[in-house]
Design a protein around this motif. Structure first.
Motif, PDB file in Angstrom:
ATOM      1  N   PHE A 108      -3.101  -5.683   7.336  1.00 29.26           N
ATOM      2  CA  PHE A 108      -1.914  -6.471   7.026  1.00 29.26           C
ATOM      3  C   PHE A 108      -1.801  -7.592   8.045  1.00 29.26           C
ATOM      4  N   ALA A 109      -1.377  -8.754   7.600  1.00 29.10           N
ATOM      5  CA  ALA A 109      -1.372  -9.957   8.438  1.00 29.10           C
ATOM      6  C   ALA A 109      -0.408  -9.866   9.614  1.00 29.10           C
ATOM      7  N   THR A 110       0.686  -9.142   9.428  1.00 31.43           N
ATOM      8  CA  THR A 110       1.695  -9.067  10.488  1.00 31.43           C
ATOM      9  C   THR A 110       2.196  -7.636  10.654  1.00 31.43           C
ATOM     10  N   MET A 111       2.862  -7.431  11.757  1.00 29.39           N
ATOM     11  CA  MET A 111       3.500  -6.151  12.044  1.00 29.39           C
ATOM     12  C   MET A 111       4.513  -5.807  10.943  1.00 29.39           C
ATOM     13  N   GLU A 112       5.310  -6.788  10.565  1.00 29.13           N
ATOM     14  CA  GLU A 112       6.347  -6.566   9.560  1.00 29.13           C
ATOM     15  C   GLU A 112       5.745  -6.151   8.216  1.00 29.13           C
ATOM     16  N   LEU A 113       4.674  -6.797   7.806  1.00 23.63           N
ATOM     17  CA  LEU A 113       4.041  -6.441   6.534  1.00 23.63           C
ATOM     18  C   LEU A 113       3.405  -5.054   6.600  1.00 23.63           C
ATOM     19  N   GLY A 114       2.864  -4.692   7.739  1.00 23.49           N
ATOM     20  CA  GLY A 114       2.307  -3.356   7.912  1.00 23.49           C
ATOM     21  C   GLY A 114       3.375  -2.281   7.796  1.00 23.49           C
ATOM     22  N   VAL A 115       4.521  -2.536   8.398  1.00 24.37           N
ATOM     23  CA  VAL A 115       5.645  -1.590   8.289  1.00 24.37           C
ATOM     24  C   VAL A 115       6.122  -1.526   6.839  1.00 24.37           C
ATOM     25  N   ARG A 116       6.223  -2.673   6.191  1.00 29.79           N
ATOM     26  CA  ARG A 116       6.673  -2.707   4.791  1.00 29.79           C
ATOM     27  C   ARG A 116       5.744  -1.888   3.896  1.00 29.79           C
ATOM     28  N   ALA A 117       4.442  -2.037   4.091  1.00 25.92           N
ATOM     29  CA  ALA A 117       3.482  -1.275   3.292  1.00 25.92           C
ATOM     30  C   ALA A 117       3.660   0.228   3.519  1.00 25.92           C
ATOM     31  N   HIS A 118       3.882   0.621   4.765  1.00 27.29           N
ATOM     32  CA  HIS A 118       4.116   2.035   5.072  1.00 27.29           C
ATOM     33  C   HIS A 118       5.361   2.532   4.347  1.00 27.29           C
ATOM     34  N   ILE A 119       6.447   1.782   4.432  1.00 23.41           N
ATOM     35  CA  ILE A 119       7.700   2.172   3.772  1.00 23.41           C
ATOM     36  C   ILE A 119       7.485   2.278   2.268  1.00 23.41           C
ATOM     37  N   GLN A 120       6.755   1.331   1.694  1.00 21.28           N
ATOM     38  CA  GLN A 120       6.509   1.370   0.252  1.00 21.28           C
ATOM     39  C   GLN A 120       5.684   2.598  -0.131  1.00 21.28           C
ATOM     40  N   HIS A 121       4.718   2.948   0.695  1.00 26.91           N
ATOM     41  CA  HIS A 121       3.900   4.118   0.385  1.00 26.91           C
ATOM     42  C   HIS A 121       4.736   5.396   0.487  1.00 26.91           C
ATOM     43  N   LEU A 122       5.580   5.479   1.495  1.00 25.35           N
ATOM     44  CA  LEU A 122       6.497   6.623   1.597  1.00 25.35           C
ATOM     45  C   LEU A 122       7.436   6.663   0.388  1.00 25.35           C
ATOM     46  N   HIS A 123       7.857   5.498  -0.058  1.00 27.29           N
ATOM     47  CA  HIS A 123       8.717   5.389  -1.235  1.00 27.29           C
ATOM     48  C   HIS A 123       8.031   6.016  -2.448  1.00 27.29           C
ATOM     49  N   ALA A 124       6.749   5.747  -2.619  1.00 28.69           N
ATOM     50  CA  ALA A 124       6.007   6.311  -3.751  1.00 28.69           C
ATOM     51  C   ALA A 124       6.007   7.834  -3.698  1.00 28.69           C
ATOM     52  N   TYR A 125       5.908   8.386  -2.506  1.00 29.25           N
ATOM     53  CA  TYR A 125       5.903   9.846  -2.346  1.00 29.25           C
ATOM     54  C   TYR A 125       7.287  10.451  -2.499  1.00 29.25           C
ATOM     55  N   GLY A 126       8.303   9.774  -1.999  1.00 24.81           N
ATOM     56  CA  GLY A 126       9.619  10.387  -1.900  1.00 24.81           C
ATOM     57  C   GLY A 126      10.658   9.940  -2.901  1.00 24.81           C
ATOM     58  N   SER A 127      10.299   9.026  -3.806  1.00 28.18           N
ATOM     59  CA  SER A 127      11.301   8.498  -4.726  1.00 28.18           C
ATOM     60  C   SER A 127      10.691   8.192  -6.089  1.00 28.18           C
ATOM     61  N   THR A 128      11.509   8.286  -7.114  1.00 27.17           N
ATOM     62  CA  THR A 128      11.090   7.865  -8.449  1.00 27.17           C
ATOM     63  C   THR A 128      11.765   6.547  -8.827  1.00 27.17           C
ATOM     64  N   LYS A 129      12.551   6.000  -7.927  1.00 26.68           N
ATOM     65  CA  LYS A 129      13.228   4.727  -8.176  1.00 26.68           C
ATOM     66  C   LYS A 129      12.246   3.564  -8.071  1.00 26.68           C
ATOM     67  N   GLN A 130      12.627   2.444  -8.648  1.00 29.05           N
ATOM     68  CA  GLN A 130      11.831   1.221  -8.559  1.00 29.05           C
ATOM     69  C   GLN A 130      11.938   0.636  -7.155  1.00 29.05           C
ATOM     70  N   LEU A 131      10.865   0.030  -6.682  1.00 29.35           N
ATOM     71  CA  LEU A 131      10.922  -0.714  -5.420  1.00 29.35           C
ATOM     72  C   LEU A 131      11.838  -1.914  -5.588  1.00 29.35           C
ATOM     73  N   GLY A 133      11.647  -4.578  -3.275  1.00 28.32           N
ATOM     74  CA  GLY A 133      10.860  -5.720  -2.815  1.00 28.32           C
ATOM     75  C   GLY A 133       9.557  -5.861  -3.573  1.00 28.32           C
ATOM     76  N   ASP A 134       8.882  -6.982  -3.328  1.00 24.97           N
ATOM     77  CA  ASP A 134       7.574  -7.223  -3.929  1.00 24.97           C
ATOM     78  C   ASP A 134       6.563  -6.242  -3.360  1.00 24.97           C
ATOM     79  N   LEU A 135       5.772  -5.661  -4.229  1.00 19.69           N
ATOM     80  CA  LEU A 135       4.792  -4.659  -3.838  1.00 19.69           C
ATOM     81  C   LEU A 135       3.663  -5.291  -3.021  1.00 19.69           C
ATOM     82  N   ILE A 136       3.436  -4.742  -1.825  1.00 19.72           N
ATOM     83  CA  ILE A 136       2.284  -5.173  -1.024  1.00 19.72           C
ATOM     84  C   ILE A 136       1.351  -4.005  -0.722  1.00 19.72           C
ATOM     85  N   ASP A 137       1.799  -2.780  -0.992  1.00 19.38           N
ATOM     86  CA  ASP A 137       0.988  -1.580  -0.785  1.00 19.38           C
ATOM     87  C   ASP A 137       0.025  -1.434  -1.960  1.00 19.38           C
TER      88      ASP A 137
END
Length: 179
Positions: A108-131, A133-137
């Protein structure tokens, strides 16, 4: 009647951290940094503070528990010591796509984008709701079924092959609760 409070410790004053993935984090950036530095005192405090702020911001936006995500980052990176396949310059804080020498993991190009990708991946595991933000994971789509791990214990054998993964996260969260 006389009542004495001498010797009584009120444990309820410190709220406990929820172990669910889809929950609100309760720790401040300062508390996350203090916890982190107690495990890696040689880390760059300003960098850790930035990462903590990103975890709180990104997790809050997607409805993910920032405390769980931050602790998972600590476990996955060895408190930003990295090693093995993933390196610091990859800004990959959860080992996304790190499989072997041929597949070292996502960058990931930046620290912030790396954190966002992690959060999105956790979201996939822990939620059935729609994201929100724009998907980067890029690996988000591979988590099937969505919401299969509602808490840290559900990550054992799913996110990680390690069947003790949830217990390892539990130990770190229990320590974070003291900060």
């Amino acid at each position: 009647m006389l009542f004495s409070c001498v010797g009584i410790k009120n444990v309820a004053l410190t709220p406990s951290i929820d172990r669910k993935i889809e929950a609100n984090g309760i720790k401040s950036a300062d508390q996350l940094v203090s916890f982190f530095l107690s495990n890696n005192s040689s880390a760059n405090k300003n960098e850790v503070y930035k990462i903590a702020k990103y975890y709180i911001k990104e997790a809050s936006y997607e409805g993910i528990n920032s405390d769980v995500a931050f602790v998972q980052m600590c476990l996955e990176t060895g408190f930003l010591r990295f090693g093995n396949l993933v390196t610091a310059d990859m800004h990959n804080y959860c080992g996304l796509g790190a499989i072997d020498a041929t597949h070292k993991g996502e960058r990931f190009a930046t620290m912030e984008l790396g954190v966002r990708a992690h959060i999105q991946h956790l979201h996939a595991y822990g939620s059935t709701k729609q994201l929100k933000g724009d998907l980067i994971d890029k690996r988000y789509k591979y988590v099937q079924p969505r919401g299969k791990a509602i808490d840290i214990y559900g990550l054992a054998g799913t996110w990680a092959a390690d069947l003790q993964y949830g217990n390892k996260l539990e130990k770190l969260i229990s320590t974070l609760e003291t900060f």
